[in-house]
Design an enzyme around this catalytic site. Sequence first.
Site, short mmCIF file in Angstrom:
data_model
loop_
_atom_site.label_atom_id
_atom_site.label_comp_id
_atom_site.label_asym_id
_atom_site.label_seq_id
_atom_site.Cartn_x
_atom_site.Cartn_y
_atom_site.Cartn_z
N ASP A 8 -22.34 -27.86 -11.72
CA ASP A 8 -22.66 -28.57 -10.52
C ASP A 8 -22.08 -28.99 -10.24
OD1 ASP A 8 -22.53 -25.64 -10.50
OD2 ASP A 8 -24.58 -25.98 -10.05
N HIS A 32 -20.98 -22.93 -4.72
CA HIS A 32 -22.09 -23.05 -4.75
C HIS A 32 -23.23 -23.57 -3.63
CE1 HIS A 32 -26.28 -24.54 -7.65
NE2 HIS A 32 -26.16 -24.91 -5.89
N ARG A 52 -21.50 -16.94 -26.58
CA ARG A 52 -20.84 -17.37 -25.02
C ARG A 52 -19.26 -17.26 -25.36
NH1 ARG A 52 -23.94 -22.27 -23.98
NH2 ARG A 52 -22.34 -22.61 -21.91
N ASN A 104 -15.08 -23.04 -7.99
CA ASN A 104 -16.58 -22.68 -8.21
C ASN A 104 -16.94 -22.63 -6.93
OD1 ASN A 104 -19.32 -20.62 -8.08
ND2 ASN A 104 -20.01 -22.72 -8.88
N ILE A 143 -22.45 -20.22 -16.96
CA ILE A 143 -22.67 -21.36 -17.25
C ILE A 143 -21.50 -21.03 -18.23
CG2 ILE A 143 -22.98 -23.80 -18.04
CD1 ILE A 143 -25.47 -23.26 -16.92
N LEU A 144 -20.05 -22.16 -18.10
CA LEU A 144 -19.47 -22.03 -18.63
C LEU A 144 -19.45 -22.87 -20.25
CD1 LEU A 144 -16.16 -20.89 -16.22
CD2 LEU A 144 -17.31 -19.95 -18.17
N ASP A 150 -16.65 -29.17 -14.12
CA ASP A 150 -16.12 -29.18 -14.62
C ASP A 150 -17.13 -29.12 -16.48
OD1 ASP A 150 -18.21 -30.61 -14.52
OD2 ASP A 150 -17.80 -32.51 -14.01
N MET A 179 -22.62 -15.37 -12.36
CA MET A 179 -23.79 -16.37 -13.17
C MET A 179 -23.58 -16.87 -14.38
SD MET A 179 -25.07 -15.90 -9.93
CE MET A 179 -26.72 -16.68 -9.84
C1 GRF Z 1 -23.22 -16.58 -3.43
O1 GRF Z 1 -23.72 -17.34 -2.38
C2 GRF Z 1 -22.82 -17.67 -3.90
O2 GRF Z 1 -22.94 -19.66 -3.61
C3 GRF Z 1 -23.89 -18.18 -5.47
O3 GRF Z 1 -24.06 -16.22 -5.91
C4 GRF Z 1 -23.74 -15.92 -4.15
C5 GRF Z 1 -22.72 -14.74 -4.17
O4 GRF Z 1 -23.17 -13.85 -3.82
N1 GRF Z 1 -23.54 -18.35 -6.56
P1 GRF Z 1 -21.93 -12.43 -4.21
O5 GRF Z 1 -22.41 -11.93 -5.39
O6 GRF Z 1 -20.72 -12.86 -3.93
O7 GRF Z 1 -22.01 -11.56 -2.72
#
Ligand code: GRF
Length: 207
Positions: free
Chosen positions: A164, A128, A84, A126, A111-112, A160, A109
């Site tokens: 989330d 969410h 990572r 981000n 986690i940093l 942070d 996708m």
């Molecule tokens: C979004 O719903 C975002 O909130 C979540 O993943 C989805 C990303 O979709 N973390 P896309 O790749 O922008 O179509």
Amino acid sequence: MGDSYIPPRRGSIDNPLRIAVLISGGGSGLLAILNHQLSKPSCHVTKLIISDNIDSKGLNYGSDFNVTSFAIELPIIQDKYQQRILHENIVHEKLIESNIELVIMSGYMRILTPIFVKKWKGRLVNIHPSLLPKYPGAHAHRDALADGANVTGCTVHLVDEGVDTGRILAQSEVPIFEGDTLEILQERVKKVEHLLYPQTLDNYCSK
Ligand code: GRF
């Protein structure tokens, strides 16, 4: 977690903030940001698109919109934490090389680590798919449905060191209807995300 966010400089139409968008998949959120920036003079401009997945469909928007885009996949080494760190170091170098001023996670996708977050804190945003602090983590829609909730939504927040947990910039509600599947709910939330994220960036970049 501390509130030691360092905000970006104030962007303007004459001198827009240079943003990078981090993605992992389809990139519909990225597309909404790119279209928004094209549709009217904006205080932010996308200069770089990075995916952690070479097969990410969203990478194609780079050529469509004439924005540098590439994948940086996880290096192949045994130690997961070092993997990572190494990966984030490469991403960080590319951001610096392109003079990026604000990093936008849109369906990224990963986690940093706190090491990366510290370098960009206040300049790392981000989205969410829930009304945080409800349903954090990777399964927000599944958790909302399992909870029998009749409302969920989306949240744009600063990143942070937690998952989330960063400072909330904006939220929108989305209803959940009887019979909703994961896919139906996800699409309904995305539609709202595609409005909320660009608008929130406009506000954050021109503060
Ligand atoms: C979004 O719903 C975002 O909130 C979540 O993943 C989805 C990303 O979709 N973390 P896309 O790749 O922008 O179509």
